[in-house]
Design an enzyme around this catalytic site. Structure first.
Site, PDB file in Angstrom:
ATOM      1  CG  ASP A   1      -1.832   1.151   1.298  1.00 14.40           C
ATOM      2  OD1 ASP A   1      -2.400   1.504   0.248  1.00 14.40           O
ATOM      3  OD2 ASP A   1      -1.984   1.732   2.383  1.00 14.40           O
TER       4      ASP A   1
ATOM      5  CB  THR B   1      -1.815   6.436   2.417  1.00 17.41           C
ATOM      6  OG1 THR B   1      -1.961   7.114   1.177  1.00 17.41           O
ATOM      7  CG2 THR B   1      -1.987   7.423   3.561  1.00 17.41           C
TER       8      THR B   1
ATOM      9  CG  ASP C   1      -3.099   0.676   7.235  1.00 15.73           C
ATOM     10  OD1 ASP C   1      -3.689  -0.422   7.193  1.00 15.73           O
ATOM     11  OD2 ASP C   1      -3.627   1.734   6.873  1.00 15.73           O
TER      12      ASP C   1
END
Length: 691
Positions: free
Chosen positions: A387, A389, A587
């Site tokens: 990913d 961000t 995340d």
């Protein structure tokens, strides 16, 4: 509950099956490395006493959590005494045997009488025989059943002294197995030792020393320089440099002050802290790490399932080989030797000892690997998807460019922007205010403020209209955009930055750009992954194509942009269908579905985050990409060790059976030799505990 006396994977299986046979038990799971038994049962149909009895009937010992002496020491003493008796008898036998072969000591020694040999066999072999009988009553044939059959055979042909030696080396083998497992458990015990036993609790202004178990959320504790923090909490007063390496693996201390989160097991240096406790015991981050490491062995690697299948059919094959040896050669001694040399314990130990050692070692480095399944997958990864961000970036925007127009200064542009944005809660507004503070600029007070969704903000200060926003806002307010500002905005946008304009009344004062702050260590970490042979890298992001392309170009990787969560899952599935083993880095929260779809899901910086800890297969406790190639190296090294262990066990048994069947290996030597592969597996797995 705690179960003592389990030395190998076969022991864990026997314990589970003994408990599952009780009425009302829905599930039983043994964690060999933690010596723990978890049982889900109906209290109306059974209870802990019956569960304990089932464990003891299987040949193992149940202890209360507080029972670290008493029964445990008594049992250990009994083992030592019986072992000593057998050892003395065996020593006499060996001395007499060697002396007779050399023509010495005939007058000094007499042969061990049969009754003493049988007594030594019964006393020394009782725990083994009891376990074999208990297993047979449940329809199970264990590796010790082969040895017991060999002892019976030796007694049948009058080889009393050989039978005693066999019992002795069975006990030696069991000791080595226990030592192997115990050495692997050391990694878990090392984690447990990170938590202090006492805490300085504040009550009514008075300080008192209490056991850590007595702390509750809301308590306030004092931590002095050099002391360990006893629970997760938030700093209320004081500052200190906190060494978080025991939990996160970070090499440098982290400055902590009022409002900072701290974690149990970390160490305060150069300052004292008063902390309000938020989580204690097993609920702390360290407690969750210990629990997940203990449970990691339950996620068996595919290679472990191969070993389990091997041991399931191995015993019948050995019995058949012994029978065939007797039928073809009419040599009962050779047949007994086949039974004695054929111990599958090394094969059963090959994987779990390596997994426990590797997982424990990784946890000390701030890398939480949730079992052998993921260790093996790490060893085979050839594709890394990620990913953007919060993964390749910190997930927080920062001002990257400022440009003033018509002879204005950048400082003037920033003061106007900070003034207009001082009441905004948008992340871009926070970035603008932070950039102004870093330059020592103070905003002017604003009389009015209005957030314009999708465009920017509008404010008034000193009877002047202040505007900060995108090109659409300028169009809505009929403010012309100079050509040079438009060209500069396009160039910044092509570089992946978000551009906004700053205007006062009807004129554009300047423009600014923000971008998510990139993690500086990512290029170096990707280079390390390439050295490990990873060839395929793919960025999957919901960002627009310009931002994705800019980040992908910076890292020299492929990208797919403007993806929904379900799109990411589909991309990973397509890669897997193409035969690739996919590791996904995210995340741990927003990317949970994609992490679950990947062969290995890795969550970044999950310390203190329960959701991320649960979502990932591999959790990196520190926000540092360097931990990813380290995790892959641990996975590859542990898989090599497992393969070596299995190869040693299989090769040794094949050679041993062949030599025994040919009559080259006598029963005594066969019994003594079965300890060798256990020792080799122990030493080989122990290498994983080193750096």
């Amino acid at each position: 509950m705690t179960v003592r006396g389990m030395d190998c994977a076969e022991c864990a299986v026997h314990t589970e099956e003994a408990v599952r046979g009780l009425k009302g038990v829905r599930e039983a799971r043994v964690y060999l490395g933690a010596e723990r038994l978890d049982v889900v049962y109906d209290p109306n149909l059974t209870d802990t006493d019956r569960i304990g009895q089932a464990v003891e009937q299987a040949g193992y010992r149940v202890e209360e959590e507080t029972d670290s002496t008493g029964q445990g020491h008594a049992s250990d003493l009994a083992k030592q005494l019986t072992g000593l008796l057998v050892a003395v008898v065996v020593l006499v036998i060996l001395v007499e045997t060697i002396g007779e072969r050399l023509g010495l000591l005939e007058a000094a020694l007499t042969w061990v009488p049969p009754w003493l040999a049988i007594a030594a066999i019964l006393v020394g072999g009782f725990p083994i025989f009891r376990n074999v009988v208990a297993a047979l009553t449940r329809g199970q044939v264990t590796a010790h059943a082969l040895m017991t059959l060999g002892i019976v055979g030796a007694l049948t042909i009058g080889e009393y002294t050989a039978a005693v030696v066999i019992v002795f080396f069975m006990r030696v083998s069991d000791y080595l197995e226990g030592l192997t497992t115990d050495r692997s458990r050391e990694a878990i015990r090392a984690l447990m030792r990170l938590a202090p036993e006492t805490a300085h609790r504040l009550r009514n202004g008075e300080e008192e020393d209490v056991p850590v178990e007595a702390l509750s959320p809301g308590d306030r504790v004092v931590v002095r320089p050099g002391e360990q923090i006893p629970a997760d909490g938030q700093v209320e007063k004081g500052t200190a440099a906190v060494d978080q390496s025991p939990v996160t693996g970070e090499s440098m201390p982290v400055e902590k002050g009022p409002g900072s989160d701290v974690f149990a097991g970390t160490i305060a240096h150069a300052g004292a802290l008063i902390i309000e406790v938020t989580r204690t015991g097993s609920d702390t981050t360290l407690g969750r790490v210990i629990q997940l490491v203990e449970e990691a062995e339950a996620n068996k690697a595919p290679v472990q399932r191969v070993a389990d299948h091997f041991t399931a059919w191995y015993i019948p094959v050995v019995v058949a080989a012994a029978g065939l040896t007797y039928l073809l050669g009419q040599d009962l001694t050779a047949a007994i030797a086949v039974l004695l040399v054929s111990c599958a314990c090394a094969i059963a130990l090959a994987t779990p000892t390596a997994v426990i050692a590797a997982v424990g070692r990784a946890a000390r480095r701030g890398i939480l690997i949730k079992g052998g399944r993921y260790l093996e997958s790490l060893a085979h990864v050839d594709t890394v998807v990620m990913d953007k961000t919060g993964t390749l970036t910190f997930g927080r925007p920062a001002v990257t460019n400022v440009s003033a127009l018509d002879g204005r200064s950048e400082e003037e542009v920033m003061v106007v922007a900070a003034t207009a944005e001082q009441l905004s809660e948008h992340p871009v507004a926070a970035a603008v205010r932070q950039a102004a503070r870093e330059r020592g600029l103070d905003p002017i007070s604003a009389d009015q403020f209005e957030a314009l969704t999708g465009m920017g903000v509008r404010a008034r200060s000193n009877n002047r209209r202040l505007l900060v926003g995108n090109q659409r806002l300028l169009e809505e307010e009929d403010i012309p955009l100079p050509a040079d500002a438009r060209a500069k905005a396009v160039a910044w946008q092509e570089a992946g930055e978000t551009v906004f304009f700053v205007a006062v009344d009807d004129r554009v004062l300047g423009l600014m750009a923000v971008a998510d702050e990139a993690r500086p260590e990512v290029p170096e970490a990707l280079a390390a992954l390439r050295k490990l042979g990873i060839e395929h890298f793919l960025l999957l992001t919901g960002d627009d194509k310009r931002n994705a392309r800019a980040e992908a170009d910076r890292l020299d990787i492929a990208y797919r942009a403007e993806l929904l969560p379900e799109d990411k899952i589909e991309v990973i599935r397509q890669l897997q269908e193409g035969g690739q083993t996919v590791l996904m880095v995210g995340d741990g929260v927003n990317d949970a579905p994609a992490l679950a779809q990947a062969d290995v899901g890795v969550a970044m910086g999950v310390v203190g985050t329960d959701a991320a800890l649960e979502a990932a297969d591999v959790a990196l406790m520190r926000d540092d990409w360097h931990a990813l190639p380290e995790a892959m190296r641990i996975g590859r090294r542990s898989f090599r060790v497992i393969q070596q262990n299995l190869g040693l066990g299989v090769l040794y048994n094949v050679i041993g059976i062949g030599l025994a069947a040919l009559g080259i290996l006598p029963p005594v030597v066969a019994a003594a030799g079965q300890s060798i592969p256990d020792l080799l597996v122990m030493l080989n797995s122990a290498r994983l505990l080193r750096k």
